[in-house]
Design a protein around this motif. Structure first.
Motif, PDB file in Angstrom:
ATOM      1  N   PRO A 160      15.068  -2.783   0.111  1.00 35.25           N
ATOM      2  CA  PRO A 160      15.867  -3.638   0.513  1.00 35.25           C
ATOM      3  C   PRO A 160      15.315  -5.128   0.307  1.00 35.25           C
ATOM      4  O   PRO A 160      14.185  -5.457  -0.119  1.00 35.25           O
ATOM      5  CB  PRO A 160      15.841  -3.736   2.045  1.00 35.25           C
ATOM      6  N   ASP A 161      16.442  -6.044   0.073  1.00 32.14           N
ATOM      7  CA  ASP A 161      16.051  -7.271  -0.513  1.00 32.14           C
ATOM      8  C   ASP A 161      15.100  -8.086   0.655  1.00 32.14           C
ATOM      9  O   ASP A 161      14.314  -8.909   0.061  1.00 32.14           O
ATOM     10  CB  ASP A 161      17.470  -8.224  -0.662  1.00 32.14           C
ATOM     11  N   ASP A 162      15.304  -7.696   1.781  1.00 32.30           N
ATOM     12  CA  ASP A 162      14.384  -8.329   2.678  1.00 32.30           C
ATOM     13  C   ASP A 162      12.980  -7.690   2.961  1.00 32.30           C
ATOM     14  O   ASP A 162      12.484  -8.328   3.957  1.00 32.30           O
ATOM     15  CB  ASP A 162      15.087  -8.455   4.162  1.00 32.30           C
ATOM     16  N   TRP A 163      12.451  -6.814   1.972  1.00 32.28           N
ATOM     17  CA  TRP A 163      11.241  -6.315   2.292  1.00 32.28           C
ATOM     18  C   TRP A 163      10.256  -7.301   2.056  1.00 32.28           C
ATOM     19  O   TRP A 163      10.166  -8.129   1.355  1.00 32.28           O
ATOM     20  CB  TRP A 163      10.858  -5.377   0.927  1.00 32.28           C
ATOM     21  N   ASN A 164       9.455  -7.392   3.240  1.00 29.80           N
ATOM     22  CA  ASN A 164       8.476  -8.618   3.311  1.00 29.80           C
ATOM     23  C   ASN A 164       7.744  -8.989   2.141  1.00 29.80           C
ATOM     24  O   ASN A 164       6.574  -7.782   2.001  1.00 29.80           O
ATOM     25  CB  ASN A 164       7.806  -8.602   4.582  1.00 29.80           C
ATOM     26  N   SER A 165       7.520 -10.172   1.534  1.00 27.54           N
ATOM     27  CA  SER A 165       6.519 -10.392   0.475  1.00 27.54           C
ATOM     28  C   SER A 165       5.227 -10.581   0.701  1.00 27.54           C
ATOM     29  O   SER A 165       4.214 -10.537   0.130  1.00 27.54           O
ATOM     30  CB  SER A 165       6.835 -11.491  -0.195  1.00 27.54           C
ATOM     31  N   ASP A 166       4.762 -10.467   2.130  1.00 32.55           N
ATOM     32  CA  ASP A 166       3.528 -10.684   2.471  1.00 32.55           C
ATOM     33  C   ASP A 166       2.672  -9.520   3.039  1.00 32.55           C
ATOM     34  O   ASP A 166       1.671  -9.263   3.389  1.00 32.55           O
ATOM     35  CB  ASP A 166       3.463 -11.577   4.035  1.00 32.55           C
ATOM     36  N   GLY A 167       3.601  -8.347   2.359  1.00 31.68           N
ATOM     37  CA  GLY A 167       2.883  -7.010   2.786  1.00 31.68           C
ATOM     38  C   GLY A 167       2.905  -6.257   4.270  1.00 31.68           C
ATOM     39  O   GLY A 167       2.506  -5.289   4.485  1.00 31.68           O
ATOM     40  N   SER A 168       3.602  -7.016   5.113  1.00 28.93           N
ATOM     41  CA  SER A 168       3.656  -6.657   6.630  1.00 28.93           C
ATOM     42  C   SER A 168       4.428  -5.551   6.531  1.00 28.93           C
ATOM     43  O   SER A 168       4.496  -4.804   7.851  1.00 28.93           O
ATOM     44  CB  SER A 168       4.068  -7.860   7.424  1.00 28.93           C
ATOM     45  N   ASP A 169       5.501  -5.065   5.872  1.00 24.12           N
ATOM     46  CA  ASP A 169       6.163  -3.849   5.973  1.00 24.12           C
ATOM     47  C   ASP A 169       5.496  -2.710   5.314  1.00 24.12           C
ATOM     48  O   ASP A 169       5.995  -1.613   5.417  1.00 24.12           O
ATOM     49  CB  ASP A 169       7.629  -4.274   5.050  1.00 24.12           C
ATOM     50  N   GLY A 170       4.465  -2.904   4.875  1.00 27.57           N
ATOM     51  CA  GLY A 170       3.531  -1.629   4.139  1.00 27.57           C
ATOM     52  C   GLY A 170       4.050  -1.255   2.993  1.00 27.57           C
ATOM     53  O   GLY A 170       4.893  -1.945   2.379  1.00 27.57           O
ATOM     54  N   GLY A 171       3.814  -0.082   2.513  1.00 33.68           N
ATOM     55  CA  GLY A 171       4.092   0.504   1.502  1.00 33.68           C
ATOM     56  C   GLY A 171       3.600   0.097   0.310  1.00 33.68           C
ATOM     57  O   GLY A 171       4.271   0.239  -0.814  1.00 33.68           O
ATOM     58  N   ASN A 172       2.457  -0.624   0.174  1.00 30.10           N
ATOM     59  CA  ASN A 172       1.957  -1.246  -0.878  1.00 30.10           C
ATOM     60  C   ASN A 172       1.382  -0.424  -1.819  1.00 30.10           C
ATOM     61  O   ASN A 172       0.890   0.650  -1.450  1.00 30.10           O
ATOM     62  CB  ASN A 172       0.641  -2.324  -0.564  1.00 30.10           C
ATOM     63  N   LEU A 173       1.615  -0.546  -3.210  1.00 34.55           N
ATOM     64  CA  LEU A 173       0.576   0.339  -4.089  1.00 34.55           C
ATOM     65  C   LEU A 173      -0.866  -0.213  -4.094  1.00 34.55           C
ATOM     66  O   LEU A 173      -0.957  -1.330  -4.740  1.00 34.55           O
ATOM     67  CB  LEU A 173       1.475   0.321  -5.551  1.00 34.55           C
ATOM     68  N   ASP A 174      -1.616   0.234  -3.576  1.00 31.71           N
ATOM     69  CA  ASP A 174      -3.116  -0.014  -3.486  1.00 31.71           C
ATOM     70  C   ASP A 174      -3.928   0.525  -4.718  1.00 31.71           C
ATOM     71  O   ASP A 174      -3.760   1.776  -4.958  1.00 31.71           O
ATOM     72  CB  ASP A 174      -4.004   0.382  -2.306  1.00 31.71           C
TER      73      ASP A 174
END
Length: 576
Positions: A160-174
């Protein structure tokens, strides 16, 4: 709507050449018209605003959600939903994205940029959907066995457009760095999903990455992902892990042992009943194994800030913390000593039939069938636990682990009859050895007296083989993000063993938190057995070399039911 989404429309030859030079010289580029290219910890690239037509992006998103069928994928490594390969899918926007973009414009762009001879006929394409608490743990994508295979991995994000850019929504590619053994040791970079962006990286022995747990409750991490194929470099040979050090039993005073174990588990007749149950399923759960006061004191002391916790890796095998033994509180040291004592080895031998004490002979493969006939219905009734509490030792595990059935020996039955009148405490190991030798001597005399009978010559026992029991013990702390994975080359799975699991601080634990232990058969996906963390409960599981185990990923739900955000485990593996 654009008929052909075009990545390269705003890129002139100068930009293409800049990217190509960066790829060749391993120099970084940051935000060159929405493209960033980096080479640590391995070469990876992020392209923002990939498709210029937002209507096409929205239509593609809607089509995927409405028409594609997602299948649950859930094992030691991951939990999420994914489609089958979409190489032949005929949906309008998806086929356009695949055929005109992946096989066309983007493939040409990658060839120019990387100078890799990528295949124009082989691209793996699927769609993945990660929701709350879903994840994909550390791996390198490098399953290549031939000279041609996965060369570049890609992920096109439709979050979604509102996926948090600070990483707080998780799902990061580490992304992980590696040591000189090519083992992943640290997360050094996290790429945050962004709608209509694409990340790609070159697959290699160093390309360890993971999808971090999705923390957002009402958002879906949707993507189209896969691999471009091409010529690959030979896989490096990784060094095997150093086998874990095994120890011999420790000495404890009898009273110290009796102060911990509740009375009912020390009575020989009850131990025989436990063994009968264990022999049929190779697992058992022993509730209220310790005196409550001792257990509660241990639970409290495990929360001490003075304990030094050390992360145990590498991430592609495991991620959890173990306590430095020297930093443990005295009561935890005492319990660890009791569980790895000569007395405990003897008790476990009586409960399981395994040769976990030097005085107990190893069981032979063909002993099981012979022992079955030695029991009459009357003997079965006599071996019921006292006071009719047979159900007290019923296992609540849901399935079975295959292993050899083991029945109590005749010597052990004689010994149990002798000890029944001695009270609740079993004899010391030294006196037990004397009794075992005594009963064996009596049996030898009986056999000598009957040797004239030719039928009884067959009954002369062959020399018994006694074990040299060893153990490995860890005090573990489990928090969000921790787990163990199944790996075929673990030294731990190369021989039969008895696992002992004892948990603390798990009063409000639920299956939704993860942290449960799963046993599976090698090369099979279905579970044989699940061990759930429970207060003051000892789980015993015998596993052979075809049985594998892992601890399920501990997710963020644990933080909601446990104020400390963790629970503890004493894990001991015993070898005959």
């Amino acid at each position: 709507m654009s008929e052909s989404p075009n990545l390269l429309r705003n890129f002139d030859n100068f930009i293409i050449n800049q990217l190509k030079e960066s790829y060749k010289t391993k120099s970084d580029i940051t935000n060159l018209k929405g493209v960033s290219l980096f080479h640590e910890p391995f070469t990876h690239c992020v392209i923002n605003d990939l498709v210029s037509d937002s209507n096409f992006v929205n239509d593609l998103n809607a089509e995927i959600v409405a028409k594609l069928k997602y299948h649950e994928k859930n094992n030691d490594l991951y939990k999420f939903h994914q489609t089958k390969d979409l190489g032949k899918n005929k949906s309008k926007h998806l086929s356009q994205f695949r055929d005109q973009f992946l096989y066309g414009q983007f493939l040409d762009f990658l060839k120019q940029m990387t100078d890799i001879d990528l295949s124009s006929t082989k691209i793996d394409v699927t769609s993945s959907k990660y929701e709350h608490t879903d994840y994909l743990l550390c791996h390198d994508d490098n399953i290549n066995k031939d000279l041609h295979g996965r060369r570049i991995a890609f992920i096109y994000y439709l979050v979604p457009d509102d996926w948090n850019s600070d990483g707080s929504d998780g799902g990061n590619l580490d992304l992980f760095s590696v040591n000189d053994k090519l083992e992943p040791i640290d997360i050094v970079k996290s790429l945050i999903p962004k709608r209509n962006s694409l990340a790609f990286f070159e697959v290699s022995d160093r390309s360890f990455h993971q999808v971090a747990e999705v923390l957002a409750k009402n958002k879906t991490r949707l993507s189209i992902n896969g691999w471009f194929h091409g010529p690959v470099n030979p896989k490096a040979v990784r060094k095997a892990e150093i086998p874990q050090e095994l120890s011999s039993y420790q000495d404890v005073e009898p009273d110290q042992f009796f102060d911990w174990i509740t009375e009912k588990y020390l009575k020989p007749i009850n131990q025989t009943g436990i063994q009968m149950k264990f022999s049929s399923s190779s697992e058992i759960k022993l509730d209220k194994i310790f005196h409550n006061l001792k257990y509660e004191q241990t639970s409290k002391e495990l929360e001490s800030e003075n304990i030094k916790w050390i992360r145990k890796g590498p991430y592609n095998r495991r991620n959890y913390e173990i306590a430095d033994p020297e930093s443990l509180p005295d009561i935890v040291k005492e319990l660890s000593k009791v569980l790895t004592s000569d007395f405990m080895g003897l008790t476990l031998s009586n409960m399981t039939g395994l040769a976990l004490h030097a005085s107990v002979p190893k069981n032979k493969p063909d002993d099981d069938d012979n022992d079955e006939d030695d029991y009459s219905d009357e003997e079965d009734e006599e071996n019921e636990c006292e006071n009719g509490e047979d159900d007290e030792f019923e296992s609540d595990f849901e399935s079975e682990v295959n292993a050899n059935d083991v029945e109590p020996s005749e010597n052990k039955r004689k010994l149990e009859q002798e000890e029944e009148n001695d009270g609740s405490k079993p004899c010391s190991s030294s006196s037990l050895n004397k009794k075992l030798k005594s009963t064996e001597s009596e049996q030898e005399v009986e056999n000598t007296d009957t040797q004239t009978n030719s039928e009884n010559v067959k009954n002369i026992e062959e020399p018994k083989e006694y074990g040299n029991p060893k153990f490995h013990c860890e005090v573990r702390r489990w928090k969000q993000g921790e787990y163990t994975l199944i790996t075929d080359d673990d030294d731990d799975i190369k021989k039969e063993a008895l696992d002992l699991m004892l948990f603390f601080g798990c009063k409000n634990w639920s299956i939704n938190c993860g942290g449960n232990i799963s046993y599976i058969a090698r090369d099979e996906d279905s579970e044989l057995l699940t061990v759930n963390p429970e207060e003051n409960c000892m789980a015993l599981v015998y596993r052979d070399t075809e049985t594998l185990r892992f601890t399920k990923f501990v997710n963020s739900e644990l933080n909601k039911i446990n104020s400390n955000g963790c629970f503890y485990e004493i894990y001991i593996v015993y070898y005959e």
